[in-house]
Design an enzyme around this catalytic site. Sequence first.
Site, PDB file in Angstrom:
ATOM      1  N   SER A  90       0.890  -1.427  -0.113  1.00  0.00           N
ATOM      2  CA  SER A  90       0.046  -0.025   0.058  1.00  0.00           C
ATOM      3  C   SER A  90       0.646   1.264   0.080  1.00  0.00           C
ATOM      4  CB  SER A  90      -0.929   0.102   1.128  1.00  0.00           C
ATOM      5  OG  SER A  90      -0.183  -0.059   2.328  1.00  0.00           O
ATOM      6  N   THR A 220      -2.013   3.344   3.875  1.00  0.00           N
ATOM      7  CA  THR A 220      -1.169   4.362   3.769  1.00  0.00           C
ATOM      8  C   THR A 220      -0.519   4.165   4.929  1.00  0.00           C
ATOM      9  OG1 THR A 220      -2.688   5.396   2.515  1.00  0.00           O
ATOM     10  CG2 THR A 220      -1.430   6.821   3.947  1.00  0.00           C
ATOM     11  N   THR A 238       1.756   6.877   0.564  1.00  0.00           N
ATOM     12  CA  THR A 238       1.072   6.392   0.151  1.00  0.00           C
ATOM     13  C   THR A 238       1.005   5.965  -1.433  1.00  0.00           C
ATOM     14  OG1 THR A 238      -1.465   5.302   0.070  1.00  0.00           O
ATOM     15  CG2 THR A 238      -0.987   7.674  -0.654  1.00  0.00           C
ATOM     16  N   ARG A 248      -5.233  10.087 -10.515  1.00  0.00           N
ATOM     17  CA  ARG A 248      -5.875  10.468  -9.068  1.00  0.00           C
ATOM     18  C   ARG A 248      -4.783  10.526  -8.137  1.00  0.00           C
ATOM     19  NH1 ARG A 248      -6.063   7.785  -4.213  1.00  0.00           N
ATOM     20  NH2 ARG A 248      -8.152   8.283  -3.099  1.00  0.00           N
ATOM     21  N   THR A 271      -6.063   7.705   7.244  1.00  0.00           N
ATOM     22  CA  THR A 271      -5.918   6.819   6.065  1.00  0.00           C
ATOM     23  C   THR A 271      -6.957   6.294   5.787  1.00  0.00           C
ATOM     24  OG1 THR A 271      -5.486   5.120   8.009  1.00  0.00           O
ATOM     25  CG2 THR A 271      -3.694   5.918   7.083  1.00  0.00           C
ATOM     26  N   GLY A 272      -7.119   5.539   4.748  1.00  0.00           N
ATOM     27  CA  GLY A 272      -8.734   5.248   4.186  1.00  0.00           C
ATOM     28  C   GLY A 272      -9.181   6.049   2.919  1.00  0.00           C
TER      29      GLY A 272
HETATM   30  N1  ASP Z   1      -6.140   7.497   1.917  1.00  0.00           N
HETATM   31  C1  ASP Z   1      -5.441   6.839   0.572  1.00  0.00           C
HETATM   32  C2  ASP Z   1      -5.962   7.420  -0.444  1.00  0.00           C
HETATM   33  O1  ASP Z   1      -6.920   7.683  -0.404  1.00  0.00           O
HETATM   34  C3  ASP Z   1      -5.540   5.476   0.728  1.00  0.00           C
HETATM   35  C4  ASP Z   1      -5.578   4.715   2.091  1.00  0.00           C
HETATM   36  O2  ASP Z   1      -5.132   5.374   3.054  1.00  0.00           O
HETATM   37  O3  ASP Z   1      -5.746   3.788   2.197  1.00  0.00           O
HETATM   38  O4  ASP Z   1      -4.991   7.618  -1.529  1.00  0.00           O
END
Ligand code: ASP
Length: 373
Positions: A90, A220, A238, A248, A271-272
């Site tokens: 990730s 991340t 990330t 993106r 994160t997320g």
């Molecule tokens: N926040 C990150 C993103 O949207 C991805 C993640 O944290 O899992 O790029």
Amino acid sequence: MSQANLPKGQPNRRSLLLAAGALASGPAAALNSAKGPAIHESRKRPVMVGSANALRGMKTQYPRLLEGLEPLDAAVEVVKVVEADPNDMSVGLGGMPDEEGRVTLDAAVMHGPTHNSGAVGALENTVHAVEVARLVMERTDHCMLVAQGATRFAKQYGHPQVDLLTPKAREVWLAWKESMSGKDDRLAPKKSQKSGKLYEYMGEKWTLEQLISDQRITGTIHCSSLSLKGELACCTTTSGLSFKIPGRVGDSPIIGAGLYCDQEVGSAGGTGRGESAILSCASFLCVELLRSGMSPEEAGLTVLRRVTAQAQRASAWQPEIVRADGLPAFNLQLYLLGLDGKHAGVSLFGTSAYSVADEEGVRHVPLVALHAK
Ligand code: ASP
């Protein structure tokens, strides 16, 4: 326009910062300073707070923070451990690619004492995106570089050019591509051709089917640190959402979304689902709620309540953004650290953990979930 071409006398970011520094140190400092009284007392014991995968790096960096290491040096070293790890799918090397098979990285750093930041978006072929973000902060007059510009900049500063797509990530990406549609020319392997191989992701073993399921791979690393001197800094890095549309950029390199710190108050990161952190200015809001006097947990949960309400509003045009019960169909985790050393980790759902390093040790602490499963 380059700095050399600026009309004579036109201020740039650097000259403004220098001028502000000169003003603050002059006799009229008290009158001219825009800075109000520090509303939060700093404690003189270092603390680090971050995502679950920050634990390994904290184990080596927390002792250095205790010896007086600068907070940004410590936070950057923590996340570099995961950037360099090909097994973490990730972040950095081994991160999941976009829909065309290109691994593109997002990262940012923020430094409390100077209230300065640097970021890169859609950076390619460079393992340590966080170091490039730091170079943007320290060696340019800008806050963010993206895509080819960021990649060329990294190369100029001697970052080795590396193919970030590991064989494992390539296998998962191809499996995803082959299973996307029954109407294109790519054929998914027959059941008998599948190896039953397990892939390590976020410290757990996953089958290929799980990795390409509807729950897209995310992940991340964020780290906030408070130094011995009471100075704050943070960073987030990330490879973003797996199989994203090329170009993106998520929340991680966006100041106020994937991270934010204010030397007078505290630091936060997330994160997320990046889009939800961008739409709610999640990290900025966490810090501002700390400023208003909320505890870290209260502040984080308040932001997640707002994220929930925003998803519900968005569901009018994007129904899949919420589940059948009306709650968000995604997760978001927030990590908060106050100048007083108090901290919290909160999430929309789930029982996972965040990493903390303080005088009680370097450990995982359960996240507080806003919604029961
Ligand atoms: N926040 C990150 C993103 O949207 C991805 C993640 O944290 O899992 O790029």
